[in-house]
Scaffold this motif. Structure first.
Motif, PDB file in Angstrom:
ATOM      1  N   GLY A 117       9.690   3.135   8.147  1.00 17.65           N
ATOM      2  CA  GLY A 117      10.011   2.898   6.746  1.00 17.65           C
ATOM      3  C   GLY A 117       9.154   1.791   6.157  1.00 17.65           C
ATOM      4  N   VAL A 118       8.966   0.727   6.942  1.00 19.86           N
ATOM      5  CA  VAL A 118       8.110  -0.381   6.501  1.00 19.86           C
ATOM      6  C   VAL A 118       6.665   0.092   6.355  1.00 19.86           C
ATOM      7  N   PHE A 119       6.198   0.864   7.343  1.00 21.68           N
ATOM      8  CA  PHE A 119       4.836   1.398   7.296  1.00 21.68           C
ATOM      9  C   PHE A 119       4.626   2.259   6.062  1.00 21.68           C
ATOM     10  N   ILE A 120       5.615   3.096   5.745  1.00 17.71           N
ATOM     11  CA  ILE A 120       5.492   4.012   4.613  1.00 17.71           C
ATOM     12  C   ILE A 120       5.405   3.247   3.303  1.00 17.71           C
ATOM     13  N   LEU A 121       6.244   2.218   3.151  1.00 14.10           N
ATOM     14  CA  LEU A 121       6.205   1.404   1.927  1.00 14.10           C
ATOM     15  C   LEU A 121       4.851   0.723   1.769  1.00 14.10           C
ATOM     16  N   VAL A 122       4.336   0.172   2.870  1.00 10.11           N
ATOM     17  CA  VAL A 122       3.028  -0.492   2.828  1.00 10.11           C
ATOM     18  C   VAL A 122       1.934   0.522   2.506  1.00 10.11           C
ATOM     19  N   GLY A 123       1.995   1.691   3.178  1.00 12.21           N
ATOM     20  CA  GLY A 123       0.986   2.727   2.951  1.00 12.21           C
ATOM     21  C   GLY A 123       0.986   3.229   1.523  1.00 12.21           C
ATOM     22  N   ALA A 124       2.189   3.418   0.950  1.00 14.93           N
ATOM     23  CA  ALA A 124       2.292   3.896  -0.431  1.00 14.93           C
ATOM     24  C   ALA A 124       1.681   2.892  -1.408  1.00 14.93           C
ATOM     25  N   GLN A 125       1.924   1.588  -1.166  1.00  9.51           N
ATOM     26  CA  GLN A 125       1.362   0.559  -2.029  1.00  9.51           C
ATOM     27  C   GLN A 125      -0.162   0.505  -1.918  1.00  9.51           C
ATOM     28  N   LEU A 126      -0.666   0.658  -0.692  1.00 11.57           N
ATOM     29  CA  LEU A 126      -2.118   0.648  -0.490  1.00 11.57           C
ATOM     30  C   LEU A 126      -2.776   1.810  -1.226  1.00 11.57           C
ATOM     31  N   ILE A 127      -2.163   2.987  -1.127  1.00  6.27           N
ATOM     32  CA  ILE A 127      -2.723   4.171  -1.774  1.00  6.27           C
ATOM     33  C   ILE A 127      -2.696   4.019  -3.292  1.00  6.27           C
ATOM     34  N   GLU A 128      -1.609   3.446  -3.796  1.00  5.55           N
ATOM     35  CA  GLU A 128      -1.473   3.288  -5.249  1.00  5.55           C
ATOM     36  C   GLU A 128      -2.489   2.297  -5.806  1.00  5.55           C
ATOM     37  N   ASN A 129      -2.774   1.256  -5.042  1.00  7.97           N
ATOM     38  CA  ASN A 129      -3.648   0.192  -5.552  1.00  7.97           C
ATOM     39  C   ASN A 129      -5.103   0.304  -5.089  1.00  7.97           C
ATOM     40  N   PHE A 130      -5.308   0.974  -3.945  1.00  8.01           N
ATOM     41  CA  PHE A 130      -6.662   1.070  -3.386  1.00  8.01           C
ATOM     42  C   PHE A 130      -6.906   2.506  -2.935  1.00  8.01           C
ATOM     43  N   SER A 131      -7.457   3.318  -3.825  1.00 10.75           N
ATOM     44  CA  SER A 131      -7.669   4.728  -3.498  1.00 10.75           C
ATOM     45  C   SER A 131      -8.660   4.914  -2.359  1.00 10.75           C
ATOM     46  N   TRP A 132      -9.560   3.925  -2.163  1.00 14.95           N
ATOM     47  CA  TRP A 132     -10.554   4.049  -1.101  1.00 14.95           C
ATOM     48  C   TRP A 132      -9.929   3.967   0.292  1.00 14.95           C
ATOM     49  N   ILE A 133      -8.632   3.641   0.378  1.00 11.79           N
ATOM     50  CA  ILE A 133      -7.986   3.548   1.678  1.00 11.79           C
ATOM     51  C   ILE A 133      -7.995   4.899   2.383  1.00 11.79           C
ATOM     52  N   PHE A 134      -8.141   6.000   1.606  1.00 10.03           N
ATOM     53  CA  PHE A 134      -8.207   7.334   2.205  1.00 10.03           C
ATOM     54  C   PHE A 134      -9.420   7.474   3.122  1.00 10.03           C
TER      55      PHE A 134
END
Length: 336
Positions: A117-134
């Motif tokens: 759950g913690v990983f998912i929240l962090v991952g969602a925030q990263l994707i929302e703010n930094f599209s290059w994370i893909f």
């Protein structure tokens, strides 16, 4: 993608928590070794619940979110089978009594859900703010697929984690279990039981697996709700699957190739998605790359199903044609 109604999301989370709590109470009240029939029924129940949830999502939000959930759930379920191999090793290494294995696995799964759950929240925030994370997610999944094929993680799985080794040196731990107690008295002195180490080993191991599985499902959907519910449904039936498959796990020799193919496919899909929506200034002048295709959800779903089915069938055919080596290996392990 159509937004899911808030009532549906909240209601789903409440229902899932209620199911997990009920499962925990049942396991706590009836500690026993499940039969194959019992395990099979419960695996069927959890698979059925996941399919019902997909139908509910189809009704409330349409085909695309429902397809993303199915693809994500199947991905997490297939990757969770890797967890089972490690759970078998942990249970055997620490000689966990079969009578309490259900409770140990249930607690381990709850720990895994919290960490994911913690990983998912962090991952969602990263994707929302930094599209290059893909780009990073995609490269990591391709690298993981290569490592899976080379089998270089096998030795690591046989070693205790740093936290477990540290505990062994710093904390008084008995050699035997005392039911589901974390602490017990030995020679008049309070000691921790091996249960503490087992749960930490399971939790930290799942944390490592989450490094692969969470980026993989974000390659299918960017909805944190779908990512979380797919993880819950994949992990809920894992305990029963552990007892259902039993020794068959070690005989599915080609399963790792199916899992590696899925990871590599989703890794490439993530990179293509990143290229399609590219914003990096040093790549194509920060412009989107038009030739990079967007792979639709239904293609991902087909690839996942075919890869798992093909690797499982190939393993079963191999087992029927050449059962002797597997039997000899099992006999050798028993002798040791």
């Amino acid at each position: 993608m159509p937004e899911l109604p808030v009532v549906f999301e909240v209601g789903s989370i409440i229902a899932l928590v209620a199911i997990l709590l009920a499962d925990l109470v049942i396991v706590a009240r009836r500690p026993h070794v499940p039969t194959l029939k019992e395990s099979g029924i419960w695996v069927g129940v959890y698979v059925g619940l996941a399919l019902v949830f997909a139908l509910a999502m189809l009704y409330f939000a349409g085909g695309e979110p429902a397809g993303q959930f199915l693809a994500g759930w199947l991905t997490e379920y297939s990757l969770s089978i890797d967890n089972l191999f490690v759970f078998v090793i942990i249970m055997a290494r620490f000689a966990v009594p079969k009578k309490i294995q259900q409770e140990v696995l249930m607690l381990g799964i709850i720990i895994a859900l919290v960490l994911r759950g913690v990983f998912i929240l962090v991952g969602a925030q990263l994707i929302e703010n930094f599209s290059w994370i893909f780009y990073i997610f995609g490269a990591w999944l391709v690298w993981t697929a290569i490592q899976q094929l080379r089998g270089e993680d096998d030795d690591d799985e046989q070693k205790d984690s740093f936290i477990v080794r540290l505990l062994r040196r710093r904390v008084r731990i008995t050699d035997t279990f005392d039911g589901m107690k974390f602490r017990t008295t030995h020679d008049g002195v309070r000691h921790y039981t091996p249960l503490l180490i087992v749960l930490i080993a399971i939790g930290t191991t799942d944390l490592l697996f989450a490094l692969d599985s969470i980026p993989a499902i974000f390659g299918i959907t960017e909805s944190a709700f779908i990512v979380f519910t797919a993880n819950v449904f994949a992990l809920m039936g894992l305990r029963q699957l552990y007892f259902l498959l039993g020794g068959l796990l070690e005989r599915l020799v080609y399963l790792k190739y199916g899992i590696a193919f899925i990871l590599a496919f989703i890794g490439v899909k993530l990179v293509l998605h990143a290229l399609h929506g590219n914003e990096l200034p040093f790549l194509n002048g920060g412009e989107h790359i038009a030739w990079a295709p967007e792979i639709p959800t239904w293609v991902s779903l087909v690839v996942i199903v075919v890869a798992m089915a093909a690797s499982t069938v190939a393993s079963l055919v191999r087992m029927r044609r050449d059962p002797a080596p597997a039997d000899e290996e099992e006999a050798a392990r028993t002798a040791d």
